[in-house]
Write an enzyme that holds these catalytic residues in place. Structure first.
Site, PDB file in Angstrom:
ATOM      1  N   GLN A   1       5.760  10.250 -10.073  1.00  0.00           N
ATOM      2  CA  GLN A   1       4.446  10.722  -9.828  1.00  0.00           C
ATOM      3  C   GLN A   1       4.798  12.248  -9.640  1.00  0.00           C
ATOM      4  O   GLN A   1       3.739  12.971 -10.345  1.00  0.00           O
ATOM      5  CB  GLN A   1       3.898  10.169  -8.521  1.00  0.00           C
TER       6      GLN A   1
ATOM      7  N   ALA B   1       2.079   3.685   6.835  1.00  0.00           N
ATOM      8  CA  ALA B   1       2.972   3.263   8.262  1.00  0.00           C
ATOM      9  C   ALA B   1       3.214   4.708   8.923  1.00  0.00           C
ATOM     10  O   ALA B   1       3.227   5.753   8.357  1.00  0.00           O
ATOM     11  CB  ALA B   1       4.068   2.403   8.113  1.00  0.00           C
TER      12      ALA B   1
ATOM     13  N   GLY C   1       0.488  -1.032  -7.406  1.00  0.00           N
ATOM     14  CA  GLY C   1       0.402  -0.200  -8.877  1.00  0.00           C
ATOM     15  C   GLY C   1       1.827  -0.220  -9.423  1.00  0.00           C
ATOM     16  O   GLY C   1       1.400  -0.130 -10.821  1.00  0.00           O
TER      17      GLY C   1
ATOM     18  N   GLY D   1      -7.838   6.766  -1.676  1.00  0.00           N
ATOM     19  CA  GLY D   1      -8.344   5.554  -0.862  1.00  0.00           C
ATOM     20  C   GLY D   1      -9.651   4.723  -1.470  1.00  0.00           C
ATOM     21  O   GLY D   1     -10.150   5.394  -2.557  1.00  0.00           O
ATOM     22  N   ARG D   2      -9.564   3.577  -1.471  1.00  0.00           N
ATOM     23  CA  ARG D   2     -10.737   3.023  -2.031  1.00  0.00           C
ATOM     24  C   ARG D   2     -11.152   1.814  -1.334  1.00  0.00           C
ATOM     25  O   ARG D   2     -10.743   1.317  -0.314  1.00  0.00           O
ATOM     26  CB  ARG D   2     -10.245   2.343  -3.561  1.00  0.00           C
TER      27      ARG D   2
ATOM     28  N   ALA E   1      -1.369   7.274   0.503  1.00  0.00           N
ATOM     29  CA  ALA E   1      -0.947   8.765   0.459  1.00  0.00           C
ATOM     30  C   ALA E   1      -1.736   9.731  -0.390  1.00  0.00           C
ATOM     31  O   ALA E   1      -1.955  10.924  -0.160  1.00  0.00           O
ATOM     32  CB  ALA E   1       0.472   9.036   0.582  1.00  0.00           C
ATOM     33  N   SER E   2      -2.115   9.239  -1.555  1.00  0.00           N
ATOM     34  CA  SER E   2      -2.852   9.968  -2.616  1.00  0.00           C
ATOM     35  C   SER E   2      -4.171   9.625  -2.978  1.00  0.00           C
ATOM     36  O   SER E   2      -4.957  10.503  -3.278  1.00  0.00           O
ATOM     37  CB  SER E   2      -1.804  10.034  -3.854  1.00  0.00           C
TER      38      SER E   2
ATOM     39  N   ASP F   1       0.095  -1.086   4.669  1.00  0.00           N
ATOM     40  CA  ASP F   1      -0.352  -1.541   3.671  1.00  0.00           C
ATOM     41  C   ASP F   1       0.465  -2.331   2.671  1.00  0.00           C
ATOM     42  O   ASP F   1       0.354  -3.335   2.235  1.00  0.00           O
ATOM     43  CB  ASP F   1      -0.484  -0.202   2.565  1.00  0.00           C
TER      44      ASP F   1
END
Length: 470
Positions: free
Chosen positions: A305, A80, A404, A15-16, A12-13, A238
């Protein structure tokens, strides 16, 4: 380097793109590209910019070419429930709403006019979350019915990105189950439910299992990038990918996929759609090879966060953990699953108000706020573990924390202390690893998921936290 594989892991914050390969029996990984992500205000709603996301996916693939590495395959996983509506020409219809958008408020009441919450759970086994696709589609039917009239296809976000890459429209099973429109008995869309809700059944595409090939890159895209890659389906939700990478050495384990959300649960062979499970708000999301992720969806690190952002990101997460540790005696606790924490204007004020309303000391400093959130999360984990053990009738001695949040040593120790269970944390890159594992199994690099999980255990650092006093 032997065969390499590309995982496109979009959260949501951010991508990689992660490139992975096997070396001496172990899984090796490197991040080759990263980009930011986030919901944006559009027409008063929280939406995703999927055109930019698709371009970032392509940019990351081009990075492989720059590095001189051609992956055997690639797969995409994302969050999702969010979806894209397409017309007959494959063009996006309307906004691509984000799950935190408020347009679904009250849609649970609308859905209940068609069938009761009890019947809905018995049919799908999915916990009630106001952002589930079922409520999002009811919002469209109620507020923008013309969109459903024009729609030819509905694709969830990772399936849409794969469609843009290949031109093939398929729906991956693990993510499909989160829509609350799939039957755990048939492993397919519950068309009777869909028709009962007045949603056109024709827009739903074929459901296939993680590991299924989607197709090669479109010719024009392959020419633009400078190489050809086969796209396959990972556990495109995910959390499904993260759970596939849990380095468990047995079958009886609890897991927490810890990130923006904390998904705590166990693996089951059959869905538990009982009334007892519904009342506990547990869910039966699809997993790799039709396993069931019997879990509780907990607000997770989204709260910390958000607080960090309100303090202008001046503290690292490691610093916030240390600051919270210094405030362990601060006694206030909040219900982290309260909907008030889903998308508040100010998380700091929302936590403060929750404490004040319940007659508890009100946190003021970043350390006090962090202490309240971390301690409250640990309490929530303990309660969820007790509910899962009671409903499954099984005792679990170990919790595996991946994602994470596995790096939050303070929270890991709190979790061990609150539950009285041994906690093993890591790997932090579990989602990308699980994405890769599915690709590797498809290529015969591993024969089974059990063998792949053993390799994960041997390949990445796993920390141990024992409950104090035991």
């Amino acid at each position: 380097m032997d065969n390499c594989y590309l995982a496109v892991d979009i959260g949501a914050s951010s991508g990689r793109h992660m490139l992975a390969w096997k070396e001496d029996g172990q899984i090796r990984m490197e991040e080759i590209y990263r980009f930011s992500n986030g919901m944006e205000k559009k027409d008063g709603h929280l939406c995703w910019d999927l055109e930019r996301l698709f371009q970032e996916v392509v940019n990351g693939i081009k990075k492989c070419r720059e590095l001189g590495k051609t992956p055997v395959s690639m797969a995409i996983d994302t969050w999702a429930v969010d979806y894209v509506l397409l017309d007959r020409d494959g063009r996006v219809i309307g906004n691509t709403y984000g799950y935190r958008d408020s347009r679904t408020e009250g849609m649970d009441e609308v859905v209940s006019r068609y069938l009761s919450p009890e019947e809905l759970y018995a049919r799908t086994g999915i916990q009630k979350q106001i952002f589930n696709t079922i409520y999002q589609l009811m919002a469209v039917k109620t507020q923008e019915p013309e969109l459903l009239e024009k729609a030819d296809k509905l694709l969830l976000v990772p399936d849409y990105l794969a469609y843009r890459l290949t031109g093939a429209a398929k729906t991956e099973y693990t993510n499909a189950t989160t829509t609350q429109l799939v039957s755990p008995k048939t492993k397919n869309w519950d068309y009777e439910l869909i028709e009962k809700l007045g949603i056109p059944a024709s827009i739903f595409t074929e459901i296939t299992m993680a590991g299924t090939p989607v197709g090669p890159l479109k010719q024009e895209l392959a020419e633009e990038i400078g190489m050809e890659i086969n796209v396959i389906q990972a556990g495109s939700h995910d959390t499904a990918s993260a759970v596939a990478a849990v380095p468990a050495r047995g079958d009886d384990f609890l897991y927490i996929s810890s990130g923006t959300w904390s998904l705590m649960g166990v693996e089951l062979k059959e869905a538990n759609c009982s009334e007892e499970s519904r009342k506990a708000n547990l869910t039966n999301e699809g997993g790799y090879e039709y396993r069931y992720r019997f879990l509780k969806n907990i607000m997770g690190l989204w709260m910390i966060q958000s607080v960090r952002h309100e303090f202008d990101d001046q503290y690292s997460f490691a610093q916030l953990c240390e600051m919270a540790k210094e405030q362990t005696a601060f006694s206030s606790r909040v219900d982290v699953n309260d909907q008030r924490f889903l998308a508040p204007e100010s998380m700091v004020k929302e936590v403060q108000n929750a404490c004040q309303e319940t007659g508890q000391p009100v946190p003021q400093t970043a350390g006090e706020l962090a202490a309240v959130i971390y301690q409250s999360l640990a309490v929530s984990y303990c309660k969820a573990a007790e509910e899962i053990e009671q409903i499954t009738g099984r005792k679990y001695d170990v919790i595996n924390i991946v994602g994470g949040g596995a790096n939050a040593d303070y929270l890991n120790q709190l979790t061990a202390d609150s539950t009285g269970k041994a906690v093993y944390s890591g790997p932090s890159e579990a989602t990308a690893i699980g994405n890769i594992v599915v690709q590797m199994i498809g290529q015969g690099e591993f024969k089974t998921l059990k063998e792949a999980r053993e390799a994960v255990y041997e390949s990445f650092q796993i920390k141990s936290f024992q409950p104090h006093g035991k």
